[in-house]
Design a protein around this motif. Structure first.
Motif: not given
Lengths: 408, 408
Positions: A56-60, A65, A89, A91-92, A95, A234, B331-332, B339-340, B355-356
């Motif tokens: 449930r972290s807002r910063c997964p 994702e 954490f 960033g791009r 991903r 996370t 996040g918690k 995050r970014d 985010g980095e």
């Protein structure tokens, strides 16, 4: 990973039977650790269903994702898990690394990248280089075998002191069905590491929606009912893969789903309790039973408030049945409570009743109980029928050492 | 109380000037401790106004309930504080003890019991015998003097390693006004002890409503912006007493209230920070600054999530700028975060941006910073204008020793 095994580790760990339609293999990719396997590939025959619940972290993390976005597809052909780097954490770059790893795995297995699911555990904030996956995934796809659960459970460990496996066998409409599970986790996040990961594999034929429903319901009373330090990673990931090869009539609801759900919950509870038993520095396995709350959800929040209280956890480390701290934790939960209806027990010994110390309380009896390895805190709020159980461990010097001193 | 003084203690403690209309005295009543003063009586001349804010615990102590019920009366003639027993979770006996103590104090001072305010700190769950108050309060009423703040600040200590006092002097419409404050507290609750207590005394003429408003506003950015272990006591009490003897035009609102409120907030911040500096086992004073949140309230909750994270607190104890754990704690928190867009600094050193990991990050420079006694964690969420500051301390082996080993 290194160091001695938790004193709370189960005496023996299950050997997991093969699941038709699931093959696994692990390899040393050298992502961070040396001399141990750190990548797991699971390959599923065509038609496997997938379900998942995530942090449930807002910063997964990036892999969380990726998986969330692909769950609606409902089809899985591969699972790739690495330890040593959480790709959180990042960033791009994070991903991009996920997409590239999925592409490599898809090529190795012969499927679409959208049928590849990913999980990563390890350091936060370090870019994850996808190149090591390129070196090992093709070979793993060839080597994957139905009996490789031990290697799989070892490859996903970070600071865990023991691997975590469990299995269940039930009948659905007279047809035997197997459910296997593996997990990792030692703190909600371990030293510089992120993650609790758990993966379930079954040969049951089950509709995707039913699988997701069973997983979502079971997680509330299992992985969402444990805490080591109240810190949420996370990257927390729980996924279930169902191959349908058992040949049962497809589970869509009713009694069949109830039976499957019960077995799944039982399996997840065993794995979740193993995570607590491997809690950083843990010397006591603590069960917090809350009853008499205005609702189950309220009982759950009160149980977590008790289980996360540093003062309750240190008291138990000190073998002190400090019920004043339990009252404090009930009070701070913000949930409905009436001080003068509250009863508190440790084990079967009532220490306080109706808001006062119990007249029968015997300190010597309690001292003997608190020396045990398994401690139960029972709280009755005396307000309603709501109840919940949460499992946790104590807070010890070793927890501080693991988390404060590990750089030295 | 015993043992060595916190390494974070201020180099010197303020001497508090007399406040016209306030007299204090402390005595040894032998409630629990031997060989030290454990009861404080403050006596107010007729006409003193009173305001208070109390614990949010759903299981508050008997004295907290007494004070809350009597605040609307708006008039105070006496304050009685004892250490050694919190009179919390003591059921009907607790309520009876409070009423009896108020009766004894009212007789000693010559006022109504409803003009007596009470606070207790110490063990939870032990009945508090009012008899010792009967032995000392009459004498204290006679001995009370305007210059006894040092004795007062010592009498309310439990596991505190140093007394806590602060004073401010401002002008209201050209008239000098003094505000004194004393406090105690070392954990949100200390070993088997409940309570953070703080008492403010001023000669300002101020309407009861304005005093309550100033106190309620200031507490959010001071005592509600500190945490040692995230555990909320059943007895937290902050009260302000205003005698009106300074002779200023009564403060009712506007610029005068703003000026008074600023001075009060400044004083409370100093006292609140002293509580953190006396945090159990603390070796680092930590300031958590959160900016860029969607609202101030959201920033406050994120700052508390960071300040209460065992993994963040142990990392700082280990002098490790572990920003991955800060991301985890953001996040918690359950608050809006991207995050970014997140940036994180320790001191003035940016460790992560957008985010980095920051490209400029220099580990050697950071290592030097983390050896300091005062550590600032700066988080910018990059979402809005919401900001908040919270103060806390690190989580050390000594915290575990104090709270787990104290029985041995």
């Amino acid at each position: 990973m290194a160091g001695k095994v938790s004193p709370l580790a189960p005496a023996r760990m299950a050997d997991l039977p093969p699941i038709d339609g699931v093959r696994l293999a692990a390899a040393e990719a050298g992502i961070r650790y040396k001399g141990r396997k750190d990548v797991l590939l699971a390959v599923f025959d065509e038609g496997a269903r997938v379900a998942g619940v995530f942090t449930r972290s807002r910063c997964p993390s990036a892999p969380v994702e990726w998986c969330r976005d692909r769950l609606p597809g409902g089809s899985a052909r591969a699972l790739v898990v690495n330890s040593g780097n959480a790709n959180a954490f990042t960033g791009r770059k994070g991903r991009d690394a996920v997409a590239e790893t999925a592409r490599i795995a898809a090529e190795a297995v012969g499927c679409s990248p959208d049928e590849v699911f990913l999980a990563s555990t390890g350091v936060i904030g370090e870019p994850l280089d996808p190149a090591p996956f390129g070196r090992v995934l093709k070979g793993l796809s060839g080597d994957a075998a139905a009996d490789a659960y031990e290697a799989a459970s070892l490859a996903i460990m970070t600071t865990d002191t023991f691997p975590k496996r469990a299995t269940r066998r039930i009948e659905i409409g007279g047809t035997p069905v197997t459910i296997n599970g593996i997990a990792k986790g030692a703190g909600m996040i371990a030293p510089d590491m992120a993650t609790m990961l758990a993966f379930v594999f079954t040969d049951a034929a089950i509709a995707t929606k039913a699988l997701q429903q069973a997983l979502a319901e079971a997680v509330g009373r299992t992985f969402n009912a444990i805490t080591v330090d109240g810190d949420t990673s996370t990257s927390d990931t729980l996924m279930a893969f169902a191959t349908g090869r058992a040949g049962n009539a497809e589970i869509r609801g009713g009694d069949d789903l109830a039976a499957f759900g019960d077995a799944l919950e039982d399996l997840l509870r065993e794995l979740a309790q193993m995570v607590v038993r491997d809690g950083e520095g843990a010397t006591k396995f603590i069960t917090v039973d809350v009853a008499g709350a205005v609702s189950d959800a309220s009982a759950h929040r009160i149980a977590l408030s008790i289980a996360n209280s540093p003062l309750v956890k240190t008291a138990i480390a000190g073998e002190d049945a400090n019920w004043g701290r339990v009252v404090m934790a009930v009070g701070k939960a913000g949930e409905e409570a009436d001080r003068d209806r509250l009863s508190i027990a440790f084990g079967d010994i009532t220490v306080a009743t109706e808001g006062e110390r119990a007249p029968s309380y015997d300190e010597a009896e309690m001292s003997a109980y608190m020396k045990g390895e398994a401690i139960r805190i029972g709280v009755d709020l005396g307000l309603g029928a709501g109840k919940a159980t949460v499992w946790t461990c104590d807070l010890t010097h070793a927890y501080v050492s693991i988390n404060a001193d590990y750089r030295s």
